[in-house]
Motif scaffolding. Structure first.
Motif, PDB file in Angstrom:
ATOM      1  N   ALA A 262       0.833  -1.209   0.000  1.00 37.56           N
ATOM      2  CA  ALA A 262       0.000   0.000   0.000  1.00 37.56           C
ATOM      3  C   ALA A 262       0.867   1.258   0.000  1.00 37.56           C
ATOM      4  O   ALA A 262       0.548   2.242  -0.686  1.00 37.56           O
ATOM      5  N   GLU A 263       1.968   1.210   0.732  1.00 38.88           N
ATOM      6  CA  GLU A 263       2.866   2.358   0.771  1.00 38.88           C
ATOM      7  C   GLU A 263       3.520   2.585  -0.590  1.00 38.88           C
ATOM      8  O   GLU A 263       3.632   3.723  -1.065  1.00 38.88           O
ATOM      9  N   GLN A 264       3.937   1.485  -1.239  1.00 39.27           N
ATOM     10  CA  GLN A 264       4.523   1.606  -2.568  1.00 39.27           C
ATOM     11  C   GLN A 264       3.506   2.180  -3.555  1.00 39.27           C
ATOM     12  O   GLN A 264       3.842   3.049  -4.363  1.00 39.27           O
ATOM     13  N   TYR A 265       2.271   1.727  -3.466  1.00 37.80           N
ATOM     14  CA  TYR A 265       1.245   2.247  -4.369  1.00 37.80           C
ATOM     15  C   TYR A 265       0.971   3.722  -4.084  1.00 37.80           C
ATOM     16  O   TYR A 265       0.842   4.535  -5.013  1.00 37.80           O
ATOM     17  N   ASN A 266       0.881   4.067  -2.820  1.00 38.22           N
ATOM     18  CA  ASN A 266       0.617   5.455  -2.440  1.00 38.22           C
ATOM     19  C   ASN A 266       1.692   6.399  -2.970  1.00 38.22           C
ATOM     20  O   ASN A 266       1.413   7.543  -3.346  1.00 38.22           O
ATOM     21  N   ASN A 267       2.925   5.887  -3.029  1.00 45.58           N
ATOM     22  CA  ASN A 267       4.060   6.692  -3.499  1.00 45.58           C
ATOM     23  C   ASN A 267       4.287   6.565  -5.001  1.00 45.58           C
ATOM     24  O   ASN A 267       5.274   7.092  -5.531  1.00 45.58           O
ATOM     25  N   GLY A 268       3.405   5.835  -5.692  1.00 50.78           N
ATOM     26  CA  GLY A 268       3.554   5.669  -7.132  1.00 50.78           C
ATOM     27  C   GLY A 268       4.681   4.750  -7.532  1.00 50.78           C
ATOM     28  O   GLY A 268       5.191   4.830  -8.660  1.00 50.78           O
ATOM     29  N   LYS A 269       5.072   3.828  -6.629  1.00 49.93           N
ATOM     30  CA  LYS A 269       6.221   2.965  -6.889  1.00 49.93           C
ATOM     31  C   LYS A 269       5.884   1.477  -6.940  1.00 49.93           C
ATOM     32  O   LYS A 269       6.785   0.642  -7.034  1.00 49.93           O
ATOM     33  N   LEU A 270       4.609   1.131  -6.895  1.00 48.47           N
ATOM     34  CA  LEU A 270       4.240  -0.281  -6.955  1.00 48.47           C
ATOM     35  C   LEU A 270       4.388  -0.796  -8.382  1.00 48.47           C
ATOM     36  O   LEU A 270       3.785  -0.271  -9.315  1.00 48.47           O
ATOM     37  N   LYS A 271       5.200  -1.834  -8.541  1.00 47.86           N
ATOM     38  CA  LYS A 271       5.465  -2.387  -9.862  1.00 47.86           C
ATOM     39  C   LYS A 271       4.373  -3.383 -10.261  1.00 47.86           C
ATOM     40  O   LYS A 271       3.815  -4.093  -9.423  1.00 47.86           O
ATOM     41  N   ALA A 272       4.098  -3.430 -11.540  1.00 52.79           N
ATOM     42  CA  ALA A 272       3.224  -4.460 -12.077  1.00 52.79           C
ATOM     43  C   ALA A 272       4.032  -5.749 -12.255  1.00 52.79           C
ATOM     44  O   ALA A 272       5.262  -5.734 -12.220  1.00 52.79           O
ATOM     45  N   GLY A 273       3.324  -6.867 -12.434  1.00 51.44           N
ATOM     46  CA  GLY A 273       4.014  -8.134 -12.642  1.00 51.44           C
ATOM     47  C   GLY A 273       4.116  -8.934 -11.359  1.00 51.44           C
ATOM     48  O   GLY A 273       3.354  -8.733 -10.409  1.00 51.44           O
ATOM     49  N   ASN A 274       5.068  -9.853 -11.327  1.00 48.35           N
ATOM     50  CA  ASN A 274       5.201 -10.797 -10.223  1.00 48.35           C
ATOM     51  C   ASN A 274       6.360 -10.401  -9.310  1.00 48.35           C
ATOM     52  O   ASN A 274       7.509 -10.313  -9.762  1.00 48.35           O
ATOM     53  N   LEU A 275       6.071 -10.174  -8.050  1.00 47.17           N
ATOM     54  CA  LEU A 275       7.060  -9.749  -7.071  1.00 47.17           C
ATOM     55  C   LEU A 275       7.204 -10.821  -6.000  1.00 47.17           C
ATOM     56  O   LEU A 275       6.225 -11.440  -5.593  1.00 47.17           O
ATOM     57  N   SER A 276       8.431 -11.040  -5.529  1.00 46.36           N
ATOM     58  CA  SER A 276       8.671 -12.050  -4.491  1.00 46.36           C
ATOM     59  C   SER A 276       9.375 -11.422  -3.297  1.00 46.36           C
ATOM     60  O   SER A 276      10.118 -10.446  -3.431  1.00 46.36           O
ATOM     61  N   PHE A 277       9.152 -12.035  -2.103  1.00 41.72           N
ATOM     62  CA  PHE A 277       9.642 -11.471  -0.855  1.00 41.72           C
ATOM     63  C   PHE A 277      10.181 -12.586   0.039  1.00 41.72           C
ATOM     64  O   PHE A 277       9.671 -13.698   0.039  1.00 41.72           O
ATOM     65  N   ASP A 278      11.219 -12.248   0.823  1.00 42.65           N
ATOM     66  CA  ASP A 278      11.902 -13.255   1.627  1.00 42.65           C
ATOM     67  C   ASP A 278      12.286 -12.657   2.972  1.00 42.65           C
ATOM     68  O   ASP A 278      11.835 -11.580   3.345  1.00 42.65           O
ATOM     69  N   PHE A 279      13.176 -13.343   3.693  1.00 45.43           N
ATOM     70  CA  PHE A 279      13.624 -12.888   5.007  1.00 45.43           C
ATOM     71  C   PHE A 279      14.184 -11.474   4.966  1.00 45.43           C
ATOM     72  O   PHE A 279      13.931 -10.674   5.867  1.00 45.43           O
ATOM     73  N   GLU A 280      14.947 -11.159   3.918  1.00 43.92           N
ATOM     74  CA  GLU A 280      15.601  -9.849   3.868  1.00 43.92           C
ATOM     75  C   GLU A 280      14.600  -8.701   3.731  1.00 43.92           C
ATOM     76  O   GLU A 280      14.934  -7.537   3.998  1.00 43.92           O
TER      77      GLU A 280
END
Length: 316
Positions: A262-280
């Motif tokens: 939500a923060e990325q979208y609010n700042n206009g930085k949310l990318k389209a496509g497939n995103l992955s997330f891990d421990f880091e």
């Protein structure tokens, strides 16, 4: 109750006490959540709901949710309602929503659609994935370390789950003599079959079990507890089900990830496509440890997790 339309309005202030709070500036207007079953399951659905609460609190926007969203037709109706409510960010809380959103999103170019574990194909769609291999790996290390019989097991929903192979590798990394049993329920929610399979595992001498299915893991944990054996919790910190049973949990912090998105979208930085997330990304962690796990081992594994976060390398 399934198919009810819920409006969550938090932070209600007394009119003479706090005045009116303005929305955070940015792209974000209102936010919607679609769940296939319920937000009251205490695991996956509840985590999505908590993510909405975090977003509402941080951005001072209205958030809406709908339960029982398990077909394309009901999702289409829900999206239309959300659009009328001024929603411009919609989370579909499951892999099935990626396909729905790929079709629907073309008709709503001003809304960004977010799903899980799918393939987002349009400019206003994003799919999120937890990199679960390492999560399972460290869970397997704890299981093998604590197994008195050197027999541990994974009770998974589906073969494609990366945490299964991770658990297997982690168990052998900790104890090369460990025996790892793997069973598949074939469904996220089939409690009856899950109980049958976990009974079979325990009859074979498995004394630490990883129930990797958020729809059946709570009853499985209760079953294992009856036998005085151990589990590794899944998705949520499940230490409250018994610290003498739950050695630790592999946690996917969906609520924190939703807030991040939500923060990325609010700042206009949310990318389209497939995103992955891990421990880091600080959205996957191990949970509270049982008092039965030694402080020395906890220190060791926490150090290994930190090394993984910095280098991407798992213990050998």
């Amino acid at each position: 109750m399934l198919n009810r339309f819920g409006i969550i309005l938090l932070c209600l202030f007394l009119l003479g006490a706090c005045g009116v709070t303005k929305k955070t500036s940015g792209k974000l207007q209102n936010v919607g959540l679609l769940v296939p079953e319920t937000v009251n399951d205490q695991v996956w659905g509840t985590k999505g709901f908590k993510g909405m609460l975090k977003i509402q609190s941080k951005f001072n926007v209205e958030v809406y949710y709908k339960e029982g969203m398990n077909s394309e037709s009901v999702v289409e109706r829900a999206v239309k309602e959300f659009d009328q409510k001024g929603v411009n960010l919609i989370f579909g809380h499951g892999s099935e929503y990626a396909e729905y959103f790929n079709k629907i999103s073309k008709d709503y170019p001003k809304i960004h659609f977010v799903s899980f574990n799918g393939d987002a194909k349009n400019p206003n769609t994003t799919s999120l994935t937890f990199k679960a291999h390492a999560m399972g790996f460290f869970g397997g290390m704890v299981a093998a370390h604590m197994s008195k019989e050197q027999k541990v097991g994974v009770l998974a929903a589906y073969e494609w789950q990366p945490e299964i192979e991770g658990f297997y590798q982690g168990a052998l990394a900790e104890n090369k003599n460990a025996q790892v049993s793997i069973e598949y329920v074939g469904n996220w929610d089939d409690e009856k079959k899950a109980i049958q399979l976990v009974d079979r595992m325990m009859e074979k001498g498995v004394d630490v079990i990883y129930p990797a299915g958020d729809g059946f893991n709570v009853p499985v944990i209760e079953r294992v507890k009856e036998r005085g054996l151990y589990v590794i919790g899944y998705v949520s910190d499940q230490s409250d089900l018994g610290q003498s049973t739950v050695l630790t949990s592999t946690i996917q912090q969906v609520d924190k990830l939703y807030e991040k998105v939500a923060e990325q979208y609010n700042n206009g930085k949310l990318k389209a496509g497939n995103l992955s997330f891990d421990f880091e990304d600080n959205v996957i962690t191990l949970g509270k440890y049982s008092p039965l796990v030694s402080k020395e081992f906890i220190k060791k594994i926490n150090k290994q997790i930190q090394t993984y976060k910095q280098t991407g390398k798992l213990p050998q």
